[in-house]
Design a protein around this motif. Structure first.
Motif, PDB file in Angstrom:
ATOM      1  N   PHE A  16      -8.753   8.900  -7.378  1.00  0.00           N
ATOM      2  CA  PHE A  16      -8.477   7.833  -8.348  1.00  0.00           C
ATOM      3  C   PHE A  16      -9.042   8.198  -9.719  1.00  0.00           C
ATOM      4  CE2 PHE A  16      -9.940   4.103 -10.623  1.00  0.00           C
ATOM      5  CZ  PHE A  16      -8.796   3.327 -10.674  1.00  0.00           C
ATOM      6  N   ALA A  48       0.845  -1.194   0.000  1.00  0.00           N
ATOM      7  CA  ALA A  48       0.000   0.000   0.000  1.00  0.00           C
ATOM      8  C   ALA A  48       0.882   1.246   0.000  1.00  0.00           C
ATOM      9  CB  ALA A  48      -0.934  -0.010   1.204  1.00  0.00           C
ATOM     10  N   GLN A  49       0.367   2.322  -0.580  1.00  0.00           N
ATOM     11  CA  GLN A  49       1.107   3.583  -0.656  1.00  0.00           C
ATOM     12  C   GLN A  49       0.371   4.651   0.148  1.00  0.00           C
ATOM     13  OE1 GLN A  49       2.531   4.459  -4.800  1.00  0.00           O
ATOM     14  NE2 GLN A  49       1.338   2.634  -5.286  1.00  0.00           N
ATOM     15  N   SER A  65      -8.455  -0.097  -2.036  1.00  0.00           N
ATOM     16  CA  SER A  65      -7.837  -0.791  -3.169  1.00  0.00           C
ATOM     17  C   SER A  65      -8.687  -0.601  -4.417  1.00  0.00           C
ATOM     18  CB  SER A  65      -7.682  -2.284  -2.863  1.00  0.00           C
ATOM     19  OG  SER A  65      -8.941  -2.910  -2.672  1.00  0.00           O
ATOM     20  N   VAL A 106      -5.958   8.324 -12.509  1.00  0.00           N
ATOM     21  CA  VAL A 106      -5.552   7.053 -13.110  1.00  0.00           C
ATOM     22  C   VAL A 106      -6.165   6.961 -14.500  1.00  0.00           C
ATOM     23  CG1 VAL A 106      -5.662   4.544 -12.936  1.00  0.00           C
ATOM     24  CG2 VAL A 106      -5.254   5.923 -10.888  1.00  0.00           C
ATOM     25  N   GLU A 133      -1.679   1.268 -15.139  1.00  0.00           N
ATOM     26  CA  GLU A 133      -1.398   1.827 -13.817  1.00  0.00           C
ATOM     27  C   GLU A 133      -2.052   1.019 -12.687  1.00  0.00           C
ATOM     28  OE1 GLU A 133      -1.919   6.203 -13.670  1.00  0.00           O
ATOM     29  OE2 GLU A 133      -2.426   6.006 -15.803  1.00  0.00           O
ATOM     30  N   MET A 134      -2.761  -0.023 -13.070  1.00  0.00           N
ATOM     31  CA  MET A 134      -3.502  -0.812 -12.084  1.00  0.00           C
ATOM     32  C   MET A 134      -2.715  -2.064 -11.705  1.00  0.00           C
ATOM     33  SD  MET A 134      -6.327   0.796 -11.472  1.00  0.00           S
ATOM     34  CE  MET A 134      -7.706  -0.287 -11.103  1.00  0.00           C
ATOM     35  N   PRO A 135      -2.987  -2.636 -10.497  1.00  0.00           N
ATOM     36  CA  PRO A 135      -3.905  -2.170  -9.451  1.00  0.00           C
ATOM     37  C   PRO A 135      -3.243  -1.115  -8.569  1.00  0.00           C
ATOM     38  CG  PRO A 135      -2.909  -4.217  -8.766  1.00  0.00           C
ATOM     39  CD  PRO A 135      -2.371  -3.942 -10.154  1.00  0.00           C
ATOM     40  N   LYS A 136      -4.042  -0.524  -7.659  1.00  0.00           N
ATOM     41  CA  LYS A 136      -3.541   0.469  -6.719  1.00  0.00           C
ATOM     42  C   LYS A 136      -4.123   0.187  -5.334  1.00  0.00           C
ATOM     43  CE  LYS A 136      -0.981   3.500  -9.055  1.00  0.00           C
ATOM     44  NZ  LYS A 136      -0.572   2.521 -10.078  1.00  0.00           N
ATOM     45  N   ILE A 137      -3.268   0.349  -4.314  1.00  0.00           N
ATOM     46  CA  ILE A 137      -3.730   0.320  -2.924  1.00  0.00           C
ATOM     47  C   ILE A 137      -3.182   1.577  -2.254  1.00  0.00           C
ATOM     48  CG2 ILE A 137      -3.815  -0.932  -0.742  1.00  0.00           C
ATOM     49  CD1 ILE A 137      -3.191  -3.499  -2.210  1.00  0.00           C
ATOM     50  N   LEU A 138      -4.082   2.429  -1.798  1.00  0.00           N
ATOM     51  CA  LEU A 138      -3.721   3.718  -1.213  1.00  0.00           C
ATOM     52  C   LEU A 138      -4.279   3.802   0.209  1.00  0.00           C
ATOM     53  CD1 LEU A 138      -4.736   5.890  -4.296  1.00  0.00           C
ATOM     54  CD2 LEU A 138      -2.428   5.088  -3.736  1.00  0.00           C
ATOM     55  N   CYS A 192      -7.731   2.522   4.238  1.00  0.00           N
ATOM     56  CA  CYS A 192      -7.018   2.081   3.037  1.00  0.00           C
ATOM     57  C   CYS A 192      -8.044   1.696   1.977  1.00  0.00           C
ATOM     58  CB  CYS A 192      -6.127   0.895   3.408  1.00  0.00           C
ATOM     59  SG  CYS A 192      -5.228   0.165   2.026  1.00  0.00           S
TER      60      CYS A 192
END
Length: 429
Positions: free
Chosen positions: A118, A66-67, A162, A122, A127-132, A160
């Motif tokens: 998002f 995660a970011q 996703s 995006v 660019e996928m996937p993303k966890i923020l 968080c």
């Protein structure tokens, strides 16, 4: 840190408003003070613990891929109207109007804002996937805030989110976060029982609550003993886990198909500290959060959300680790590792030995709270037991006359007499 100059306003008597152990002890140990109903100032000792909990949560989120970002506490009402939740959320939401008559709100959660971030940034499936995620203060206007930080109106939360291109990607993110949660609670010395849960106001289908076990927990929990066997593992398969029985007392049904026989059914008390949800396209559809796919087609992002009550965890840990004398902090979250007690401040030998110990431990990266006050031994012992540091190192004239200090483990209560060198070696190992 020297206790003679540290801001630690301890209390001998329990405030009348404190109904549960964690609230009583956090007030008595000088960790928090109430500034308004359900709103607390975090004093230096309490803030150190809160930061340690936050650090562990952050490290495990980062390790899971995660970011971290940071969203504002104040949000536009227009975003919540896009999702359809502005009018539906209820009186727990604190609604605000700014000087230009724009409708705003103090965020109780962040699904809308993260979906906008998002959606606006995006541009491709590549660019996928993303966890923020973020660790941020929230506000929910509880009708009856109580139990100190366990059910306050302002609280610190890790939330968080996703984003994936399909259900399989969303499920994979869910499993990653599921295991990250188990690792997070385990590092804090807690036993966490995940159980299937309702989604509530957040929405979604697949959902789990994480309850940590504590004798004074707010809910009864029933679970398969197989959870204890799985707890030793680093990774747990969600499919295997979903077949096991784990429910709170209001949902307990001994006739349920997956309810184990009595000899394998455990009953305990628990405190909810985390909740995860598979959201699907609930928010991405309402707010048009689409991603161009490899063939140029537009795909609605499949979302999940994952929350941990960071400030609530502090109360939960105390509920799990305390006795009639005070808190017993697990070392991973303790405000200091060692409480150094000078039994006779002003005595040349005691002062020199304690100063040498304090300097040596500090130089080796061990966090020490040095009680250098000119006060009675009973007061010093009582305060150290109350604030619950994992180790107490006691230096007094009688012991030093024969070359020993006393080392006490607060969790077990075990005391041993050691040379100064041996005590330092153990504490710096």
């Amino acid at each position: 840190m020297r206790l003679s100059t540290y801001f630690l306003p301890t209390l001998k008597e329990t405030p009348a408003e404190a109904q549960i152990a964690s609230h009583r002890l956090m007030l008595r140990a000088g960790m928090v003070r109430q500034s308004a109903s359900g709103i607390y100032t975090w004093l230096p000792l309490g803030l150190r613990v809160l930061k340690n909990i936050e650090r562990i949560v952050r490290e495990e989120q980062n390790a899971a891929g995660a970011q971290e970002l940071l969203m504002p506490t104040i949000q536009s009402a227009d975003l919540w109207r896009e999702s359809g939740r502005y009018d539906a959320y209820g009186k727990e939401m604190l609604r605000i109007t700014d000087r230009h008559e724009r409708e705003m709100l103090y965020g109780p959660t962040n699904e809308e804002l993260i979906t906008q971030i998002f959606r606006d940034n995006v541009r491709s499936y590549r660019e996928m996937p993303k966890i923020l995620y973020q660790i941020q203060w929230k506000f929910r206007d509880e009708v009856r805030p109580r139990f100190g930080v366990m059910r306050g109106r302002e609280f610190l939360m890790k939330d968080c989110y996703s984003f994936a291109m399909d259900y399989e990607g969303a499920k994979k993110a869910y499993e990653v976060m599921f295991n990250a949660y188990l690792k997070t609670f385990k590092r804090m010395g807690l036993t966490a029982i995940p159980m299937a849960a309702d989604s509530g106001a957040i929405g979604g289908s697949l959902s789990h609550e994480f309850h940590i076990l504590a004798e004074t927990g707010e809910s009864g929990v029933f679970y398969d003993v197989a959870y204890d066997e799985l707890a030793a593992k680093d990774e747990i398969d969600l499919e295997t886990l979903s077949k096991l029985y784990a429910v709170t007392d209001e949902k307990h049904d001994s006739s349920a198909a997956n309810c184990p026989p009595a000899e394998r059914l455990k009953e305990a008390r628990g405190i909810e500290v985390g909740h995860i949800f598979y959201l699907g396209t609930k928010y991405s559809k309402a707010m048009n959060a689409v991603v161009p796919g490899p063939g140029g087609e537009t795909v609605l992002a499949e979302m999940g959300c994952y929350g941990i009550g960071v400030s609530r965890l502090m109360g939960a840990i105390i509920e799990a680790y305390h006795d009639d004398r005070g808190i017993k902090w697990p070392e991973a979250v303790a405000p200091f590792k060692v409480g150094l007690i000078n039994l006779k401040a002003g005595d040349a030998t005691c002062d020199k030995t304690c100063e040498d110990i304090y300097r040596s431990l500090s130089e080796n990266g061990v966090e020490v709270l040095y009680d250098d006050r000119d006060d009675r031994a009973g007061v010093k012992f009582a305060d150290m037991d109350l604030i619950g540091l994992p180790w107490q190192l006691v230096a007094g004239p009688k012991g030093l006359a024969v070359g020993v200090v006393e080392l006490k483990n607060r969790l077990s209560g075990e005391k041993v007499e050691l040379s100064v060198e041996a005590a330092l070696a153990r504490l710096t190992a």
